[in-house]
Design a protein around this motif. Structure first.
Motif: not given
Length: 552
Positions: A2-3, A7, A69, A107-109, A111, A115, A406, A552
């Motif tokens: 997940n996010d 991170s 994102t 979010g995801g990749y 970010q 974070m 993402w 998140f």
């Protein structure tokens, strides 16, 4: 993953290395640890050829749109292509972080990191704003308690207190209870910090001197004779400004792909003007050749306010606008229940796409090239993506791109980046939505008709009375900041899609002379949100080693 797991697994570059990408030396930043910094002011550089890309979106839905994102992914894509780029974002508020919406770090990749820090207390800007705002509140009540030399009517103090968390119980309060030594009893209430006029002022000020001048213009209430009382009258503008001496400096962090990100200011777009600071955007333009920024919520709110409130102060108009849409959100606008959005539904997608059409039309009115970014979710089918891309191309006559940031970071937006670079080089003639000399009703009507797709504006009795007062004070020609639900183009949150022939109902106005605009409160929009039945805070935790989960 997940996010937060993505991170936490990322490798952070030293912030001095990120600063170096913008030609900032170690002496030009103030480090907050190894991976965060404040940028010292003033920031100098030639911004004459820099390109500004504004990312906005359709109306938000429970399905998610991913505007931040895409903003981060687009910035990363431009860096992959060898561009000198900076991303300029707003700071998250603890209200949505602990509530339902989540943070504002992408979010995801795609970010910005770290974070956890950014979504929590970051460099302390939100705390400083809250303390500065409530210091003014304390000084107002102390003035009334200590003889009330300015003849302030306690019933007409319009400066509420603030806190940076969703707390519905504080919307209406009574203060001053406890006897003679505890103040003068009066009705009061709390807004969320991001709705504070000080937040708007911080985000629209050009420098510290301008910040102080704007603070002095704040109207805190009225006398018994109905004359406005300002911070300058209280003689406390300097005290409030000095509490913001560090908060006025923009924050420098990085994305997972080590693209510089300048994050500063965080007004909500439904109840405030929804744009990061002018100082941050100006700094980014002076330091980079391409600046990717975003505005809050949909194009009807943050997008319009960026164009009509921020742009005149910034002195730079966007060179291209990217509107983010998702298949899921458009199906929701087309009538699909949120629990059924993973099922293919081409008919609902077609119906819901009218919402996207309205936003493309409204942003195109400003004379700036518009591009659509379709943020792909794993449940989207090829048939749905193809239908949406074809609709945008054939019906709306603008370019659209399937983006997968993402999952793939900047690699998921390379085609979008190519199109943005080309669009930003196109000649454009920015056309303001309204004239500065238009009165408030004319400005609001133009917004309703040209941005929302509605018919008219109707003022409730209190708003009508206020308008007469504003005309006498000479405030009726200021820009207008519409406080409206983010979920619909109308002031009815349940009217999804692209409603027409509706009337926007203005119940009251709030003068924000320091910010330089009048807020029009519409429908039942609230300046202090509440927490949902299952707030995100219930899923958060921290272990003995300090590792955070559930954010998140």
């Amino acid at each position: 993953m997940n996010d937060i797991e993505i991170s936490q697994a990322a490798t952070e570059a030293p912030i001095t290395e990120i600063a170096g990408k913008l030609d900032l030396s170690a002496d030009q930043i103030e480090q907050y640890g190894a991976v965060k910094a404040k940028i010292k002011l003033p920031v100098t550089g030639d911004a004459s050829t820099s390109k500004l890309i504004l990312v906005t979106s359709i109306n938000p839905t429970p399905a998610g749109e991913g505007k931040s994102t895409v903003t981060v992914g687009l910035g990363d894509a431009l860096q992959r292509q060898g561009k000198k780029v900076a991303i300029a974002l707003r700071e998250p508020s603890l209200g949505p972080v602990m509530g339902i919406k989540g943070g504002a770090t992408g979010g995801g990749y795609a970010q910005v990191i770290p974070m956890e820090d950014i979504n929590l207390h970051f460099t302390g800007d939100m705390g400083a704003l809250t303390e500065a705002h409530d210091t003014l509140s304390a000084l107002i009540d102390n003035h009334i308690q200590q003889g009330n030399e300015l003849n302030i009517d306690p019933r007409q103090v319009i400066w509420k207190r603030v806190i940076d968390i969703n707390d519905r119980a504080l919307r209406q309060t009574v203060i001053g209870l406890g006897g003679r030594t505890s103040g003068i009893p009066r009705q009061d209430g709390f807004d969320i910090t991001v709705a504070s006029e000080l937040m708007a002022i911080l985000c629209l000020s050009k420098d510290l001197a301008d910040l102080k001048a704007r603070i002095n213009k704040i109207v805190i209430g009225y006398t018994y004779d109905k004359d406005p009382v300002t911070v300058a009258d209280l003689k406390v503008g300097g005290a409030i400004a000095l509490l913001l001496k560090d908060a006025i400096k923009p924050n420098l962090v990085q994305t997972i792909e080590h693209t510089p990100a300048i994050i500063h200011g965080g007004p909500f777009a439904n109840i405030a003007h929804g744009c990061n600071s002018v100082i941050a955007t100006k700094s980014a333009l002076a330091l980079a050749n391409y600046v990717v920024t975003e505005s809050g919520f949909g194009a009807d709110l943050g997008g319009e306010k960026f164009m009509d409130i921020k742009t005149p102060v910034l002195g730079k108009t966007p060179d291209a606008v990217v509107i983010v849409a998702t298949v899921r959100a458009l199906k929701y606008n087309g009538g699909v229940d949120k629990n059924n959005l993973q099922e293919e539904n081409l008919a609902a997608l077609a119906t819901g796409s009218e919402n996207l059409k309205r936003h493309v039309t409204s942003m195109s009115r400003y004379g700036v090239p518009v591009i659509v970014a379709v943020n792909r979710f794993t449940s989207d089918t090829d048939a749905e993506i193809d239908q949406l891309l074809a609709y945008v191309k054939d019906e709306l006559h603008v370019q659209a791109f399937d983006t997968t940031v993402w999952a793939n970071g900047g690699g998921g937006a390379l085609d979008l980046a190519d199109a943005v670079v080309a669009a930003a080089d196109e000649p454009s003639t920015f056309k303001p939505l309204y004239d500065s000399d238009d009165d408030l009703v004319t400005k609001m009507t133009k917004i309703v008709q040209n941005i929302y797709g509605g018919r008219d504006v109707e003022l409730e009795p209190k708003a009508k009375r206020q308008l007469k007062t504003f005309q006498k004070q000479g405030w009726d020609k200021l820009p207008v900041c519409m406080a409206k639900t983010q979920y619909s183009l109308s002031d009815n949150a349940k009217a999804l899609g692209a409603p027409t022939e509706f009337t926007i109902h203005v119940r009251e106005f709030v003068p924000k002379l320091g910010a330089g605009f009048i807020v029009a409160m519409t429908g039942n929009v609230l300046t202090m949100p509440g927490l949902p039945k299952h707030p995100a805070a219930l899923d958060m935790d921290i272990d003995a080693d300090g590792k955070i989960t559930g954010l998140f």
